[in-house]
Enzyme design. Structure first.
Site, short mmCIF file in Angstrom:
data_model
loop_
_atom_site.label_atom_id
_atom_site.label_comp_id
_atom_site.label_asym_id
_atom_site.label_seq_id
_atom_site.Cartn_x
_atom_site.Cartn_y
_atom_site.Cartn_z
NE ARG A 75 -7.48 3.64 81.74
CZ ARG A 75 -6.80 2.96 82.67
NH1 ARG A 75 -7.34 1.94 83.30
NH2 ARG A 75 -5.55 3.29 82.94
CE1 TYR B 104 -21.32 2.28 60.78
CE2 TYR B 104 -19.94 1.22 62.44
CZ TYR B 104 -20.22 2.31 61.62
OH TYR B 104 -19.42 3.40 61.67
CG ASP C 250 -25.62 -1.12 66.14
OD1 ASP C 250 -26.31 -0.15 66.51
OD2 ASP C 250 -24.59 -1.00 65.46
CE LYS D 241 -23.70 7.32 63.32
NZ LYS D 241 -23.69 5.87 63.21
C1 LIG Z 1 -22.49 5.06 63.17
C2 LIG Z 1 -22.85 3.70 63.61
C3 LIG Z 1 -22.01 2.99 64.45
C4 LIG Z 1 -20.65 3.50 64.87
O1 LIG Z 1 -20.70 4.64 65.63
P1 LIG Z 1 -19.41 5.61 65.75
O2 LIG Z 1 -19.76 6.48 66.89
O3 LIG Z 1 -19.30 6.30 64.43
O4 LIG Z 1 -18.23 4.74 66.04
C5 LIG Z 1 -22.42 1.75 64.86
N1 LIG Z 1 -23.59 1.22 64.47
C6 LIG Z 1 -24.43 1.88 63.67
C7 LIG Z 1 -25.71 1.25 63.26
C8 LIG Z 1 -24.08 3.13 63.19
O5 LIG Z 1 -24.90 3.76 62.34
#
Ligand SMILES: *Cc1c(COP(=O)(O)O)cnc(C)c1O
Length: 388
Positions: A54, A107, A179, A204
């Site tokens: 972990r 988000y 973010d 992403k």
């Molecule tokens: C998709 C997304 C997230 C979350 O990511 P996950 O891997 O789906 O938990 C956070 N911030 C933004 C801007 C996103 O597009």
């Protein structure tokens, strides 16, 4: 060396691995120690050494090294999803009695976490207008611990003035988190613009193939040990196969992003000329709030943007447009090689700003297909919109 060159080499150590190009995938929970002394020594420094699955393996450490290079931070931490990156970073830095500022355009699950968890733990949350710039000064209180930004905003793409926000924050010893998923850490250098922590949904663009869940938290050396230790206590970690795939994705990130950028710009320009479209919310276009800030602070654009349709179209007409698309399936997430589209309504997601557009909103991910085919498909969509 230039970033593109660095990204091909970061985190790889072939000399330590029989000359093999890519890092091996270690599947591990238990790490064994030959003596009591070795066990106690490893226990003293678990955030750097290899101590327990972990806490990290050579596979996750290799990926983290590469992400720190991408983002321009000292260290990165891989976690199980992008949302876990957001919640983990916030939980590591805040405590009951603190106040935090969160952009109104983040988000949406970030907001849910603030409203449904942090508020219950005695953290006071204030949302701010993403276009606030140094007006953020008036919202900073003595107990403000951090400002959570996202540029551009999810769905509606407001580009925040991060340097102005960071300057105001640092004058009051407040931390700035971003973010940074939209830019993939490639088109926006969070640390050079004053952020202290940069988070990405590696789900992403870093993964890039719609087949993994992964988050990254990049930070400076001074914060690493504290955050890594707290995330371990929370039980956050990332699986070895996902770390491997995410690192493989990094190698082709610049090449893939160039294609997403090119297709996104061509598609947005084409959509801008359509009479059915009233706004193109793409940071590289003047309709987008903060377009000038994007020009100043970003080095490019990824493939994700939104459009607003004329308010005269009925929900049935919009559904006819979307249901018949062949190359734009509807689905959440984005950043894979393929194009996507989703309808959305920002009205219910706002706390301190008002969404005034009355037309349907569509978020589009420009994939790597031939732009000619994508435009033919969208064109047929507009025919159905007009004659449902
Ligand atoms: C998709 C997304 C997230 C979350 O990511 P996950 O891997 O789906 O938990 C956070 N911030 C933004 C801007 C996103 O597009």
């Amino acid at each position: 060396m230039k970033k593109d060159t660095q990204l091909l080499h970061a985190g790889r150590h072939p000399k330590d691995n029989y000359g093999i190009v890519n890092p091996p995938v270690y599947h591990a929970s238990t790490v064994t120690f030959p003596t009591v002394d070795a066990l106690y020594q490893a226990d003293k420094n678990p955030t750097e050494g290899i101590f327990y699955g972990r806490m990290g393996t050579p596979t996750s450490r290799a990926f983290e090294e590469a992400v720190a290079t991408l983002e321009g931070g000292d260290k990165a931490i891989a976690v199980q999803s992008g949302l876990a990156g957001i919640t983990g970073a916030m939980l590591a830095f805040v405590k009951g009695g603190d106040h935090i500022l969160v952009a109104d355009s983040v988000y949406f699950p970030t907001k849910k976490f603030c409203n449904e968890f942090l508020s219950n733990f005695g953290v006071e949350v204030t949302y701010y207008d993403p276009m606030i710039a140094d007006g953020i000064k008036s919202l900073i209180k003595d107990n403000t611990r951090l400002i959570f930004t996202e540029a551009p905003g999810s769905l509606t793409f407001e580009v925040q003035d991060i340097p102005a926000i960071a300057k105001a924050a640092h004058e009051r010893d407040v931390l700035v988190m971003i973010d940074n998923t939209w830019s993939a850490g490639y088109y926006f250098n969070a640390f050079e613009h004053g952020c202290d922590v940069s988070i990405q949904a590696a789900t992403k663009y870093i993964g890039g193939h719609s087949d993994i869940m992964m988050g990254t938290i990049t930070l400076r050396e001074e914060h690493y040990k504290m955050v890594k230790t707290k995330l371990n206590v929370l039980g956050y970690c990332a699986g070895p196969d996902d770390c491997y795939l995410a690192q493989r994705g990094l190698r082709s990130l610049p090449a893939r992003l160039a294609r997403h950028e090119e297709n996104g710009l061509k598609m947005a320009a084409w959509l801008k000329e359509r009479p059915e479209v009233t706004k193109v919310l793409h940071p590289a276009f003047a309709d987008c709030p903060g377009h000038d800030i994007w020009k100043r602070d970003f080095t490019g654009s990824s493939g994700l943007f939104s459009i607003v349709l004329d308010g005269k179209y009925s929900p049935k007409a919009v559904a006819a447009m979307l249901d018949g698309l062949e190359l734009f399936p509807m689905g959440y997430s984005w950043g894979g090689y393929e194009s996507l589209i989703v309808p959305f309504n920002p009205k219910g997601a706002r706390n301190v700003t008002t969404w005034v557009e009355d037309g349907a909103c569509l978020r589009i991910h420009a994939g790597q297909e031939s732009i000619d085919d994508l435009l033919v498909d969208l064109n047929s969509g507009f025919e159905r919109l007009n004659k449902p």
